[in-house]
Design an enzyme around this catalytic site. Structure first.
Site, PDB file in Angstrom:
ATOM      1  N   LYS A  34      88.974 -42.930 -33.127  1.00  0.00           N
ATOM      2  CA  LYS A  34      90.293 -43.374 -32.573  1.00  0.00           C
ATOM      3  C   LYS A  34      90.255 -44.669 -31.927  1.00  0.00           C
ATOM      4  CE  LYS A  34      89.352 -42.173 -28.410  1.00  0.00           C
ATOM      5  NZ  LYS A  34      89.727 -42.825 -27.023  1.00  0.00           N
ATOM      6  N   TYR A  43      86.473 -48.645 -10.406  1.00  0.00           N
ATOM      7  CA  TYR A  43      86.780 -48.154 -11.863  1.00  0.00           C
ATOM      8  C   TYR A  43      88.005 -47.215 -11.998  1.00  0.00           C
ATOM      9  CZ  TYR A  43      82.336 -49.806 -13.194  1.00  0.00           C
ATOM     10  OH  TYR A  43      81.076 -50.473 -13.353  1.00  0.00           O
ATOM     11  N   THR A  93      95.603 -43.452 -27.140  1.00  0.00           N
ATOM     12  CA  THR A  93      94.856 -44.520 -27.022  1.00  0.00           C
ATOM     13  C   THR A  93      95.141 -45.627 -27.881  1.00  0.00           C
ATOM     14  OG1 THR A  93      92.963 -43.041 -27.341  1.00  0.00           O
ATOM     15  CG2 THR A  93      92.144 -45.343 -27.470  1.00  0.00           C
ATOM     16  N   LYS A 141      84.275 -52.425 -18.114  1.00  0.00           N
ATOM     17  CA  LYS A 141      84.221 -51.382 -18.604  1.00  0.00           C
ATOM     18  C   LYS A 141      83.616 -51.509 -20.016  1.00  0.00           C
ATOM     19  CE  LYS A 141      88.400 -49.807 -15.947  1.00  0.00           C
ATOM     20  NZ  LYS A 141      89.549 -49.324 -16.048  1.00  0.00           N
TER      21      LYS A 141
END
Length: 342
Positions: A190, A49, A247, A277
C-alpha cells in the site's frame, strides 16, 4: 505490572508504547540515539517524531537493549524494515524462546526479498512465536487516542490472541487473522500505491484519478499477495483496503507526501534529504519489481511508480502510459478462467 518492550522510538514506536503504557503495563521503549532518549526522558514528549503527545509515566526510555528485552513478556519491533534483521540479531542473546515477537514494520528486506516475519524466524528459529501488527494506523492519531482498528496476524492462534489481549483497549481495537502473508503484503504494497496517490494529487488530478488508482492498485496488491500464498479476503480487510485508503488519502502519510512532492516536480533525492522519516514505499517499490518478475505477475501501476522513482520518468508520462495500456477486462483473472462461457 507485566513488562513489555517496544523497539524503535519513531512516531509509531512511541505511539504503541503509549497504548501499552496507558493499559498499565511497564513498557520499555528502546531508543537508538542517546540524545533522543535523554530528550524523551526530560520532556516526556517525542518532539521530533510525535510532537504534542505526552508519553505516559509507565513508559521507560532506554538505549540499553539488554535492559529493554531481558525478562519481558512481549517484544514489538517498530524500527524501519531495513534494520529488522540487525535488531533481531542484537536482541537474540536476551530474549527467551517463548517470548513473542511482533513486527510492526511494513516492508521487505531488499537483498533477500523476505517479509519481516520471515526474517525474525530465520534469526530466532522457525518455532519462535511471531506475529505481525498492521492496519490503517497513523501514529499521529493512535498517539492522540483517536479510535483505531488494527490486525494481528500469526500462524498460531494462541499467539495472535495473546498479542490481541495485550494491545486491545477502548481506543485501539485489535482483530486477529491467521494470514500472515496477506497482512504483510498488504502493509508493504500500500505504501507504493500511496506514492502514486500523492503523485496524482501533486499533478492536480481529481477524485476520479484517485479512485481509479486505489481500485486498480488494490488489484495489484491482491494479485501478488495471493500468488505468494495470501488469502484474497485479507485484502478486503483492515490490512488491505483499510490501510490502502488511510495511506493514500491522508496528509499524515509520509508516502503520500513524498509522492505529492514528486508530482510537484521535486526530485526524489531532494525529498528524502528534507524528511526526517523513512519513506518505506521507496524501498518497497524496488523489491516489488523483483517479486513481480519472480512470480510472473503484471503490476503496471507499481512498475510505473518504480520508473518515476528510479529511472527519472516524468510522472505525467507515466500516467499517459498507464491510461494507454492494452485494453483488458476489469476482472482479468475471472475472465481468463471463464472466457469460453462469457
Amino acid at each position: 505490572m507485566k513488562k513489555v518492550t517496544v523497539l524503535g522510538a519513531g512516531g509509531w514506536g512511541t505511539a504503541l508504547a503509549n497504548v501499552l503504557g496507558k493499559k498499565g503495563f511497564t513498557v520499555y521503549l528502546w531508543v537508538r540515539r542517546r540524545e533522543l532518549c535523554e530528550e524523551l526522558i526530560k520532556f516526556r514528549e517525542n518532539i521530533k517524531y510525535l510532537p504534542g503527545v505526552l508519553i505516559t509515566a509507565n513508559v521507560h526510555c532506554t538505549t540499553d537493549l539488554e535492559e529493554a528485552v531481558k525478562d519481558t513478556n512481549l517484544v514489538t519491533v517498530a524500527t524501519p524494515s531495513s534494520v529488522m534483521r540487525e535488531m533481531i540479531k542484537k536482541i537474540s542473546p536476551y530474549i527467551t524462546p517463548k517470548t513473542p515477537v511482533v513486527s510492526a514494520a511494513k516492508g521487505f528486506e531488499k537483498t533477500t526479498l523476505l517479509r519481516m516475519s520471515q526474517i525474525i524466524k530465520e534469526e530466532l528459529g522457525e518455532e519462535h512465536p511471531v506475529a505481525v501488527l498492521s492496519g490503517p494506523n497513523h501514529a499521529e492519531e493512535v498517539g492522540r487516542d483517536i479510535p483505531t482498528a488494527t490486525v494481528v496476524a500469526s500462524e498460531k492462534r494462541a499467539i495472535a490472541e495473546y498479542v490481541q489481549d495485550i494491545y486491545m483497549s477502548p481506543k485501539f481495537r485489535v482483530y486477529t487473522n491467521p494470514d500472515v502473508v496477506g497482512v504483510e503484503i498488504g502493509g508493504a504494497l500500500k505504501n507504493i500505491i500511496a506514492l502514486g496517490a500523492g503523485i496524482t494529487d501533486g499533478l492536480g488530478y481529481g477524485d476520479n484519478s484517485k479512485a481509479a488508482l486505489l481500485t486498480r492498485g488494490l488489484t495489484e496488491i491482491a494479485r501478488l499477495g495471493t500468488a505468494m500464498g495470501g488469502d484474497t479476503m485479507t485484502f478486503a480487510g483492515l490490512a488491505g483496503v483499510g490501510d490502502l485508503v488511510a495511506t493514500c488519502t491522508s496528509k499524515h502519510s509520509r508516502n503520500w507526501n513524498c509522492g505529492y512532492q514528486l508530482g510537484k516536480g521535486k526530485t526524489l533525492e531532494t525529498i528524502l534529504k528534507e524528511t526526517n522519516k523513512v519513506v518505506e514505499g521507496v524501498k518497497a517499490a524496488e523489491v516489488v519489481q523483483a517479486l513481480a518478475d519472480k512470480y510472473d505477475i503484471e503490476m503496471p501501476i507499481s512498475r510505473e511508480i518504480y520508473k518515476v522513482l528510479y529511472e527519472n520518468k516524468d510522472p505525467k508520462e507515466a500516467v499517459v502510459d498507464l491510461m494507454l495500456r492494452s485494453k483488458t477486462h476489469e476482472m482479468e483473472e475471472v475472465v481468463i478462467r471463464s472466457r469460453d462461457n462469457w
